[in-house]
Design a protein around this motif. Structure first.
Motif, PDB file in Angstrom:
ATOM      1  N   LYS A 183     134.996  46.546 144.301  1.00  0.00           N
ATOM      2  CA  LYS A 183     134.039  47.615 144.557  1.00  0.00           C
ATOM      3  C   LYS A 183     133.840  48.503 143.327  1.00  0.00           C
ATOM      4  CE  LYS A 183     134.904  47.879 149.514  1.00  0.00           C
ATOM      5  NZ  LYS A 183     135.338  48.738 150.616  1.00  0.00           N
ATOM      6  N   GLY A 184     132.551  48.761 143.065  1.00  0.00           N
ATOM      7  CA  GLY A 184     132.219  49.701 142.019  1.00  0.00           C
ATOM      8  C   GLY A 184     132.303  49.149 140.608  1.00  0.00           C
ATOM      9  N   LYS A 185     132.736  47.883 140.452  1.00  0.00           N
ATOM     10  CA  LYS A 185     132.880  47.310 139.124  1.00  0.00           C
ATOM     11  C   LYS A 185     131.676  46.415 138.836  1.00  0.00           C
ATOM     12  CE  LYS A 185     136.896  49.233 138.955  1.00  0.00           C
ATOM     13  NZ  LYS A 185     137.009  50.516 138.271  1.00  0.00           N
ATOM     14  N   ASP A 186     130.855  46.828 137.895  1.00  0.00           N
ATOM     15  CA  ASP A 186     129.690  46.023 137.546  1.00  0.00           C
ATOM     16  C   ASP A 186     130.141  44.753 136.849  1.00  0.00           C
ATOM     17  OD1 ASP A 186     127.984  47.904 138.540  1.00  0.00           O
ATOM     18  OD2 ASP A 186     127.664  48.906 136.641  1.00  0.00           O
ATOM     19  N   THR A 187     129.637  43.615 137.318  1.00  0.00           N
ATOM     20  CA  THR A 187     129.918  42.360 136.646  1.00  0.00           C
ATOM     21  C   THR A 187     128.992  42.224 135.449  1.00  0.00           C
ATOM     22  OG1 THR A 187     128.265  41.102 137.894  1.00  0.00           O
ATOM     23  CG2 THR A 187     130.471  41.317 138.877  1.00  0.00           C
ATOM     24  N   LYS A 188     129.324  41.274 134.584  1.00  0.00           N
ATOM     25  CA  LYS A 188     128.475  41.010 133.419  1.00  0.00           C
ATOM     26  C   LYS A 188     127.065  40.658 133.869  1.00  0.00           C
ATOM     27  CE  LYS A 188     129.032  37.055 131.393  1.00  0.00           C
ATOM     28  NZ  LYS A 188     129.617  35.949 130.611  1.00  0.00           N
ATOM     29  N   GLU A 189     126.966  39.883 134.946  1.00  0.00           N
ATOM     30  CA  GLU A 189     125.648  39.482 135.449  1.00  0.00           C
ATOM     31  C   GLU A 189     124.848  40.671 135.970  1.00  0.00           C
ATOM     32  OE1 GLU A 189     128.338  36.295 135.003  1.00  0.00           O
ATOM     33  OE2 GLU A 189     128.543  37.975 136.406  1.00  0.00           O
ATOM     34  N   GLU A 190     125.520  41.600 136.639  1.00  0.00           N
ATOM     35  CA  GLU A 190     124.828  42.790 137.149  1.00  0.00           C
ATOM     36  C   GLU A 190     124.295  43.645 136.006  1.00  0.00           C
ATOM     37  OE1 GLU A 190     126.995  43.622 141.445  1.00  0.00           O
ATOM     38  OE2 GLU A 190     128.059  44.095 139.600  1.00  0.00           O
ATOM     39  N   LEU A 191     125.069  43.750 134.933  1.00  0.00           N
ATOM     40  CA  LEU A 191     124.601  44.511 133.777  1.00  0.00           C
ATOM     41  C   LEU A 191     123.361  43.866 133.161  1.00  0.00           C
ATOM     42  CD1 LEU A 191     128.038  45.316 132.084  1.00  0.00           C
ATOM     43  CD2 LEU A 191     126.516  46.949 133.199  1.00  0.00           C
ATOM     44  N   ILE A 192     123.345  42.530 133.115  1.00  0.00           N
ATOM     45  CA  ILE A 192     122.184  41.831 132.540  1.00  0.00           C
ATOM     46  C   ILE A 192     120.971  41.987 133.451  1.00  0.00           C
ATOM     47  CG2 ILE A 192     121.268  39.592 131.805  1.00  0.00           C
ATOM     48  CD1 ILE A 192     124.162  38.821 131.057  1.00  0.00           C
ATOM     49  N   ILE A 193     121.186  41.937 134.767  1.00  0.00           N
ATOM     50  CA  ILE A 193     120.080  42.173 135.711  1.00  0.00           C
ATOM     51  C   ILE A 193     119.470  43.549 135.462  1.00  0.00           C
ATOM     52  CG2 ILE A 193     119.575  42.739 138.134  1.00  0.00           C
ATOM     53  CD1 ILE A 193     121.271  40.413 138.978  1.00  0.00           C
ATOM     54  N   LEU A 194     120.297  44.563 135.335  1.00  0.00           N
ATOM     55  CA  LEU A 194     119.791  45.916 135.107  1.00  0.00           C
ATOM     56  C   LEU A 194     118.989  45.994 133.811  1.00  0.00           C
ATOM     57  CD1 LEU A 194     122.915  47.954 136.270  1.00  0.00           C
ATOM     58  CD2 LEU A 194     120.662  47.971 137.349  1.00  0.00           C
ATOM     59  N   ARG A 195     119.452  45.291 132.787  1.00  0.00           N
ATOM     60  CA  ARG A 195     118.722  45.288 131.515  1.00  0.00           C
ATOM     61  C   ARG A 195     117.372  44.570 131.663  1.00  0.00           C
ATOM     62  NH1 ARG A 195     121.128  46.187 126.566  1.00  0.00           N
ATOM     63  NH2 ARG A 195     119.997  44.419 125.663  1.00  0.00           N
ATOM     64  N   TRP A 196     117.344  43.445 132.385  1.00  0.00           N
ATOM     65  CA  TRP A 196     116.086  42.736 132.625  1.00  0.00           C
ATOM     66  C   TRP A 196     115.092  43.639 133.364  1.00  0.00           C
ATOM     67  CZ3 TRP A 196     113.731  38.824 130.555  1.00  0.00           C
ATOM     68  CH2 TRP A 196     114.408  37.713 130.077  1.00  0.00           C
ATOM     69  N   ILE A 197     115.580  44.305 134.412  1.00  0.00           N
ATOM     70  CA  ILE A 197     114.681  45.156 135.208  1.00  0.00           C
ATOM     71  C   ILE A 197     114.121  46.291 134.352  1.00  0.00           C
ATOM     72  CG2 ILE A 197     114.451  46.649 137.231  1.00  0.00           C
ATOM     73  CD1 ILE A 197     116.808  45.128 138.484  1.00  0.00           C
ATOM     74  N   GLN A 198     114.981  46.923 133.566  1.00  0.00           N
ATOM     75  CA  GLN A 198     114.524  48.034 132.736  1.00  0.00           C
ATOM     76  C   GLN A 198     113.487  47.578 131.711  1.00  0.00           C
ATOM     77  OE1 GLN A 198     118.413  49.274 131.484  1.00  0.00           O
ATOM     78  NE2 GLN A 198     118.849  50.279 133.439  1.00  0.00           N
ATOM     79  N   THR A 199     113.666  46.375 131.185  1.00  0.00           N
ATOM     80  CA  THR A 199     112.681  45.830 130.243  1.00  0.00           C
ATOM     81  C   THR A 199     111.377  45.505 130.961  1.00  0.00           C
ATOM     82  OG1 THR A 199     114.501  44.878 128.950  1.00  0.00           O
ATOM     83  CG2 THR A 199     112.295  44.060 128.487  1.00  0.00           C
ATOM     84  N   LEU A 200     111.472  44.922 132.147  1.00  0.00           N
ATOM     85  CA  LEU A 200     110.285  44.621 132.946  1.00  0.00           C
ATOM     86  C   LEU A 200     109.546  45.910 133.307  1.00  0.00           C
ATOM     87  CD1 LEU A 200     108.773  42.274 134.408  1.00  0.00           C
ATOM     88  CD2 LEU A 200     110.195  42.753 136.406  1.00  0.00           C
ATOM     89  N   ASN A 201     110.283  46.956 133.624  1.00  0.00           N
ATOM     90  CA  ASN A 201     109.672  48.247 133.949  1.00  0.00           C
ATOM     91  C   ASN A 201     108.807  48.763 132.805  1.00  0.00           C
ATOM     92  OD1 ASN A 201     111.051  48.136 136.333  1.00  0.00           O
ATOM     93  ND2 ASN A 201     112.439  49.816 135.903  1.00  0.00           N
TER      94      ASN A 201
END
Length: 444
Positions: free
Chosen positions: A271-289
């Motif tokens: 719980k509460g620990k971002d995985t490497k994949e979750e961090l990459i998802i967040l970066r993809w979304i922010q770039t798409l935004n």
């Protein structure tokens, strides 16, 4: 990804322990010989990998970077060891999308700027690996508009490094660091196309055919290019028609989301620990935004892409709260862009999705803000009369359709219930909302 009180307490204890351990190890660095120093740097780097945003802000201060500058100056730390330490600091900062201005105002930043220029001016004696190391440390840590002279050195240098087509895991990591460093260049910085365009296009196209980059490296290549697009709209035709950015981003988001869900089925969720994949998802979304906010080449295919984002939000909302909130931001950005049609937002399910979220009893502040902002954008755009008779007739039909949908869901009652909350939202997000309730309504 919310935490219980017990989990929060455990995290606070761990954070305090890591901060204390970091301070202890760092203080010992200048009293060690070079080999011992390298061992302590490896220990420090392992601690840094586990740090959250608050720890970064408390530890990586101007004073810390000035101390490293002093240790190099007084030969208490070799440049090689300093690079080993600083590159890891910067890698974790950039990977997690932390904003930190401490390095940018430090003496160490000035030192690296001078080193970049001095090393580049060498002819036969130029050390290409050292130059790349300096570029990476500087770009990964820097959070300011970089002088054109330095970019004209750093960008071609790192693109040359990142253009390695094949290699082992170590070589892949080097490429990843180079592209991550390039992706950290601030988005409003204008860079001449001749310095990067041919190379970054080839890197992306080669990966699309051969899949030679890591997930983070590929996302970083795209982030660097999309950030250039913000100030150079001439790139859009290539981004959309040749490199197919939106399709690639959505496909990657779907892949990563499925991967995370499968992984969580097999092992207990930390719980509460971002995985490497979750961090990459967040970066993809922010770039798409960023792309959705500025794009001009709207076509019917975008409806399908927005529909995909709606579905990704539904898949993420319960298990990945931060990711779910970012998907709502994607749709909010789409509602701002005048090239993204409101009819498209309706057909994609985005408008229905926000209506559903408005009715949730567990609505949190950030989602409330996104919902209010989304519908303020929709209302403002629907009020704008068209000069073309056919377009004006279509606008009225669309207004009626959306009005009926909102009326069916009791939208006006939901907005009225939030009226007293809007001044708090204004204060929290530093962005002015209209306190006139009718501005949020679609009236026919």
């Amino acid at each position: 990804m919310s935490l219980s009180n017990d989990d929060n307490s455990k995290d606070e204890i761990l954070t305090a322990a890591r901060t204390e351990q970091f301070s202890k190890l760092f203080c010992e660095l200048e009293r060690c010989n070079e080999d011992e120093q390298m061992q302590k740097i490896e220990e420090i780097n392992k601690l840094v990998e586990k740090m959250n945003k608050e720890e970064f802000e408390s530890i990586f201060t101007e004073e810390l970077f000035n101390k490293i500058h002093q240790m190099i100056e007084e030969e208490k730390m070799s440049l090689e060891n300093a690079i080993l330490l600083l590159k890891h600091f910067g890698y974790n900062k950039a990977k997690k999308s932390f904003l930190d201005y401490a390095f940018s105002v430090s003496f160490l930043s000035d030192r690296f700027e001078k080193m970049l220029v001095d090393e580049d001016r060498k002819n036969e004696e130029k050390n290409e690996k050292l130059l790349a190391d300096i570029c990476e440390c500087y770009l990964l840590l820097c959070q300011k508009s970089i002088p054109d002279e330095l970019l004209s050195i750093a960008v071609p240098c790192l693109l040359k490094f990142a253009s390695k087509k094949k290699g082992n895991e170590e070589a892949q990591k080097e490429v990843e660091v180079a592209l991550l460093a390039l992706s950290n260049i601030v988005m409003w910085k204008i860079i001449e196309q001749k310095l990067y365009l041919k190379e970054i296009k080839e890197i992306i196209e080669y990966h699309q055919e051969h899949h030679n980059l890591t997930q983070l490296a590929y996302q970083s290549a795209w982030q660097f290019l999309i950030y250039r697009f913000i100030e150079d709209k001439s790139l859009e035709g290539m981004i959309v028609n040749e490199l197919h950015f939106v399709e690639e981003a959505r496909r990657k988001l779907e892949e990563l989301t499925r991967f995370i869900d499968r992984k969580k089925e097999k092992e207990e969720d930390k719980k509460g620990k971002d995985t490497k994949e979750e961090l990459i998802i967040l970066r993809w979304i922010q770039t798409l935004n960023r792309y959705f906010l500025d794009c001009t080449m709207w076509n019917e295919d975008f409806i399908e892409h927005l529909y995909g984002i709606v579905q990704l939000f539904r898949a993420a909302k319960d298990n990945h709260r931060e990711i779910g909130n970012e998907y709502l931001e994607t749709l909010r950005f789409a509602s701002i862009n005048r090239y993204m049609t409101i009819d498209g937002l309706l057909k994609s399910g985005a408008i229905n999705l926000f209506l559903e979220e408005m009715k949730q009893s567990t609505l949190d502040d950030d989602i409330t803000w996104s919902c209010l902002h989304f519908y303020l954008n929709i209302s403002e755009r629907l009020k704008e009369k068209k000069k073309n008779e056919m377009e004006e007739a279509e606008r009225k039909v669309l207004k009626r359709k959306i009005f009926e949908r909102m009326e069916e869901d009791g939208f006006e009652d939901e907005i009225a219930s939030l009226y007293g909350f809007m001044s708090f939202q204004n204060e929290k997000h530093l962005e002015g909302f209209s306190l006139n309730i009718s501005d949020y309504f679609v009236n026919v």
